[in-house]
Design an enzyme around this catalytic site. Structure first.
Site, mmCIF file in Angstrom:
data_model
loop_
_atom_site.group_PDB
_atom_site.id
_atom_site.type_symbol
_atom_site.label_atom_id
_atom_site.label_comp_id
_atom_site.label_asym_id
_atom_site.label_seq_id
_atom_site.Cartn_x
_atom_site.Cartn_y
_atom_site.Cartn_z
ATOM 1 N N HIS A 124 0.968 -4.530 2.203
ATOM 2 C CA HIS A 124 2.115 -3.701 1.872
ATOM 3 C C HIS A 124 1.716 -2.525 0.978
ATOM 4 C CE1 HIS A 124 5.318 -7.011 2.824
ATOM 5 N NE2 HIS A 124 4.516 -6.730 3.840
ATOM 6 N N GLU A 172 2.959 -1.336 -1.805
ATOM 7 C CA GLU A 172 2.890 -1.621 -3.240
ATOM 8 C C GLU A 172 1.570 -2.329 -3.586
ATOM 9 O OE1 GLU A 172 7.288 -2.246 -2.017
ATOM 10 O OE2 GLU A 172 5.285 -2.372 -1.128
ATOM 11 N N CYS A 198 9.149 -6.825 -1.366
ATOM 12 C CA CYS A 198 9.315 -8.213 -0.959
ATOM 13 C C CYS A 198 8.929 -9.113 -2.138
ATOM 14 C CB CYS A 198 8.448 -8.521 0.256
ATOM 15 S SG CYS A 198 6.674 -8.526 -0.099
ATOM 16 N N CYS A 220 5.163 -8.851 -3.173
ATOM 17 C CA CYS A 220 4.873 -7.618 -3.906
ATOM 18 C C CYS A 220 5.485 -7.669 -5.306
ATOM 19 C CB CYS A 220 5.409 -6.405 -3.143
ATOM 20 S SG CYS A 220 4.453 -5.984 -1.665
#
Length: 341
Positions: free
Chosen positions: A262, A264, A290, A293
């Site tokens: 992801h 992040e 999410c 993260c």
């Protein structure tokens, strides 16, 4: 902030001159709503005539709403560019374009006799050829007499700025210059970093949501990241998605692409690789992180998360942020949507 100027106005009142000036002298990109219809006609193999443009315009508006061409224009725009949009003739098109925070609607006016002189000088076949025809056409398009005609009076009332083109072209352009100064709005820090975020996101390699992330402290960028596979592994855009199904405690099912890291996570990893501390930093994201993260963000010492939109599965992440004292700000009360959500 990215600027979008929508131009409408009476026949031969200087709309094209204004648009050309913004393109040639101010670096704007041009999108014509009529050109979108021309593209549709060419795709269908039909000649581009005034009649065909009116017919296909009426058809798409009937099927998808009066603002559909403006919505398609917004879809063509690149986040980092300024745009001038022409061939606007309906209030619904102005309203659709106003969904963009940088949009300003401009209406051009000029004396009727001058406009008729300019029409005669430009010698376009589809233009009214006599004063009587000009007045008849003006009456129809002023109020939106039929489905094929525009509604200029209503567009004038809905516009933010009215520019009078009643003397020389140079004087008209000077008014345009003043307008640009008046409407310019320096972006605040959140807008500034979200603009950068859009460029970072464009590097993403998973088309389910080309997400990006920017980490800052004291308004200085520390790291950026975008969604993509780890180095050396195939990307979704090359190999397709690697979808896994998750069954939640309440029985809900959700699908997730596990091929990528992801945005992040990538931003935090980049900072770690180069020895940059994330303590008391702020992270900007396209939508809420999410749970995975969120835990990494908390562990990295980041204390503020600023997102454009909500994430449909962020319920537990929100709880974790609250428990950890991480400030979460979501700018739009809208859930980000993507395939197989």
């Amino acid at each position: 902030m990215v600027q979008i100027i929508g131009v409408s106005g009476y026949l031969a009142s200087g709309k094209d001159s204004l648009a050309n000036y913004l393109v040639e002298k101010k670096g704007f990109s041009h999108i014509s709503l009529s050109d979108i219809l021309r593209e549709d006609l060419k795709y269908q193999g039909k000649p581009v005539t005034r009649k065909n443009l009116q017919e296909i315009g009426n058809k798409v508006r009937k099927e998808y709403g009066d603002g559909v061409l403006a919505e398609r224009a917004l879809g063509k725009m690149v986040p980092s560019k300024n745009y001038v949009v022409t061939s606007i003739g309906r209030v619904a098109e102005i309203k659709a374009l106003k969904k963009h925070p940088g949009f300003v609607s401009v209406f051009t006016v000029a004396p009727a006799r001058k406009r008729f002189e300019w029409i005669r000088a430009r010698k376009r076949e589809e233009d009214p050829q006599t004063w009587k025809e000009f007045l008849k056409h003006e009456k129809l398009e002023s109020k939106g007499g039929k489905a094929m005609f525009r509604e200029f009076e209503n567009c004038r009332k809905a516009s933010d700025i009215i520019i009078s083109n009643n003397s020389s072209l140079q004087a008209f352009f000077e008014k345009v210059d003043k307008m640009l100064i008046d409407i310019y709005k320096r972006p605040d820090w959140d807008e500034y970093f979200f603009n950068i975020l859009e460029s970072v996101s464009s590097r993403g390699t998973c088309d389910r949501g080309r997400a990006g992330s920017v980490i800052v402290r004291d308004n200085r960028i520390l790291a950026t990241g975008y969604v993509g596979s780890p180095p050396g592994l195939p990307h979704c855009d090359e190999a397709g998605h690697l979808m896994h199904k998750t069954i939640h405690e309440d029985g809900r099912e959700s699908w997730h692409c596990v091929r990528t890291t992801h945005a992040e996570q990538n931003a935090i990893v980049q900072a770690a690789k180069h020895g940059v501390s994330m303590k008391d930093a702020t992270i900007y994201a396209k939508f809420e992180p999410c749970l995975h993260c969120a835990k990494i963000i908390i562990s990295a010492g980041i204390t503020k998360v600023v997102c454009k939109r909500k994430y449909h599965a962020a319920r537990t992440a929100r709880k974790f942020f609250k428990m950890a004292g991480v400030q979460l700000i979501v700018k739009e009360d809208v859930v980000e949507k993507y395939a197989k959500q």
